[in-house]
Design an enzyme around this catalytic site. Structure first.
Site, PDB file in Angstrom:
ATOM      1  N   ASP A   6       0.782  -0.958  -0.167  1.00 48.62           N
ATOM      2  CA  ASP A   6       0.070   0.158  -0.087  1.00 48.62           C
ATOM      3  C   ASP A   6       1.034   1.237  -0.151  1.00 48.62           C
ATOM      4  O   ASP A   6       0.866   1.088   1.096  1.00 48.62           O
ATOM      5  CB  ASP A   6      -0.698  -0.206   0.915  1.00 48.62           C
ATOM      6  CG  ASP A   6      -1.683   0.796   1.642  1.00 48.62           C
ATOM      7  OD1 ASP A   6      -1.811   2.035   0.521  1.00 48.62           O
ATOM      8  OD2 ASP A   6      -1.551   1.446   2.854  1.00 48.62           O
ATOM      9  N   GLY A   8       1.124   5.005   0.614  1.00 49.07           N
ATOM     10  CA  GLY A   8       0.563   5.776   0.478  1.00 49.07           C
ATOM     11  C   GLY A   8       1.194   7.148  -0.163  1.00 49.07           C
ATOM     12  O   GLY A   8       2.424   7.383   0.028  1.00 49.07           O
ATOM     13  N   ASN A   9       0.712   8.590   0.632  1.00 46.76           N
ATOM     14  CA  ASN A   9       1.773   9.659   0.502  1.00 46.76           C
ATOM     15  C   ASN A   9       2.699   9.892   1.056  1.00 46.76           C
ATOM     16  O   ASN A   9       3.860  10.077   1.388  1.00 46.76           O
ATOM     17  CB  ASN A   9       0.577  10.992   0.625  1.00 46.76           C
ATOM     18  CG  ASN A   9      -0.403  11.185  -0.089  1.00 46.76           C
ATOM     19  OD1 ASN A   9      -0.117  11.553  -1.435  1.00 46.76           O
ATOM     20  ND2 ASN A   9      -1.635  10.802   0.010  1.00 46.76           N
ATOM     21  N   LYS A  13       3.651   0.558   2.994  1.00 47.19           N
ATOM     22  CA  LYS A  13       3.598  -0.530   3.802  1.00 47.19           C
ATOM     23  C   LYS A  13       3.128  -1.778   3.138  1.00 47.19           C
ATOM     24  O   LYS A  13       2.704  -1.670   2.084  1.00 47.19           O
ATOM     25  CB  LYS A  13       2.051  -0.131   4.835  1.00 47.19           C
ATOM     26  CG  LYS A  13       1.862   0.888   5.694  1.00 47.19           C
ATOM     27  CD  LYS A  13       1.594   2.781   4.661  1.00 47.19           C
ATOM     28  CE  LYS A  13       0.113   2.793   4.308  1.00 47.19           C
ATOM     29  NZ  LYS A  13      -0.073   3.898   3.991  1.00 47.19           N
ATOM     30  N   ALA A  98      -7.645   4.610  -4.472  1.00 48.55           N
ATOM     31  CA  ALA A  98      -6.976   3.141  -4.334  1.00 48.55           C
ATOM     32  C   ALA A  98      -7.382   2.372  -3.173  1.00 48.55           C
ATOM     33  O   ALA A  98      -7.464   1.514  -2.903  1.00 48.55           O
ATOM     34  CB  ALA A  98      -6.432   3.113  -5.364  1.00 48.55           C
ATOM     35  N   ASP A  99      -6.671   3.332  -1.984  1.00 45.35           N
ATOM     36  CA  ASP A  99      -6.006   2.843  -0.855  1.00 45.35           C
ATOM     37  C   ASP A  99      -7.563   3.196   0.378  1.00 45.35           C
ATOM     38  O   ASP A  99      -8.533   2.047   0.731  1.00 45.35           O
ATOM     39  CB  ASP A  99      -5.459   4.064   0.000  1.00 45.35           C
ATOM     40  CG  ASP A  99      -5.750   5.327   0.013  1.00 45.35           C
ATOM     41  OD1 ASP A  99      -6.543   5.720  -0.875  1.00 45.35           O
ATOM     42  OD2 ASP A  99      -5.176   6.197   0.684  1.00 45.35           O
ATOM     43  N   THR A 122      -1.861  10.626   5.590  1.00 46.37           N
ATOM     44  CA  THR A 122      -1.771  11.785   5.616  1.00 46.37           C
ATOM     45  C   THR A 122      -3.015  13.075   5.263  1.00 46.37           C
ATOM     46  O   THR A 122      -3.317  14.248   5.764  1.00 46.37           O
ATOM     47  CB  THR A 122      -1.010  11.787   4.365  1.00 46.37           C
ATOM     48  OG1 THR A 122       0.130  11.518   4.612  1.00 46.37           O
ATOM     49  CG2 THR A 122      -0.331  13.594   4.220  1.00 46.37           C
TER      50      THR A 122
END
Length: 237
Positions: A6, A8-9, A13, A98-99, A122
């Site tokens: 995953d 992310g900004n 992860k 998408a997350d 974030t």
């Protein structure tokens, strides 16, 4: 073995699932995505790999390149109208993060009732998944750290606070932190209010534990919720 990622900004992860449980998971700053190859050396070559990304095309290309040297080719979860028993009612389904989509799919694997899905990173997102499996809509607001940083950056006399959550703060540090946490909790609780009494609130993300302390509604922290959604997506294919 399944590998889920995953992007992310702030953080990238990852987790390894052996078919029964998550046996390993970790994270690194998204800005250090090129280091993913160092971690991937210990992963089984040719393993099934699934990923989602909200950090942009450059990060996606770095992830692909880092994994390819270890015989891994990720399949990317993209937002769509339907997937894994979840229906996306966004006006433009492909514009959903998408997350968020992965978290909704993960939530559907945990409950068949109405659910509020909170991703606290974030940004903080607060999404309503109903009992029929339809994503009804949700909120996006600055995450707790963005709120704190904004006050420090845009005011002359307020610091980047490291206070504590208090019912009635009596110093500036606690007042800032308590204000930001209560703003997060208030948005979540207002979104939760119209849901049925049996509804579940699931929290995930780096700030989930801090927000949990401010909430007065029943809730659970699920650290691997997005990874679980990715796993369910992989199994469906």
């Amino acid at each position: 073995m399944l590998i889920a990622l995953d992007a992310g900004n702030s953080r990238l992860k990852w987790g390894l699932h052996d078919g029964a449980q998550w046996i390993e998971h970790g994270a690194l700053p998204t800005s250090d995505a090129a280091r993913l190859g160092e971690t991937a050396r210990g992963w089984p070559r040719g393993a099934d790999c699934v990923a989602c990304n909200v950090a942009g095309t450059t990060i996606e290309a770095i992830i692909k390149r880092s994994l390819s040297t270890h015989g891994l080719t990720p399949r990317w979860l993209r937002p769509s109208a339907t997937a894994c028993g979840v229906r996306n009612s966004y006006e433009q389904p492909e514009r959903l993060g998408a997350d968020r989509w992965a978290a909704l799919i993960g939530a559907r694997s945990l409950t068949s009732g109405d659910c509020l899905v909170v991703c606290a990173g974030t940004a903080t997102t607060v999404d309503w998944l109903d009992a029929a499996g339809t994503f009804q809509g949700g909120l996006i607001l600055p995450g707790i750290d963005l709120m704190l940083a904004s006050l420090a950056r845009n005011t002359a006399q307020l610091p980047l606070a490291e206070g504590s959550l208090r019912t009635a703060p009596r110093n500036t540090m606690d007042a800032i932190v308590s204000g930001c946490l209560n703003a997060q909790a208030g948005a979540i609780e207002r979104m939760f209010r119209p849901l049925p009494a049996s509804a579940l609130c699931l929290l995930t993300g780096g700030a989930a534990a801090r927000i949990s302390d401010a909430l007065t509604i029943p809730h659970q922290i699920k650290d691997t919720l997005i990874l679980e959604g990715l796993r369910r997506f992989a199994l469906s294919r």
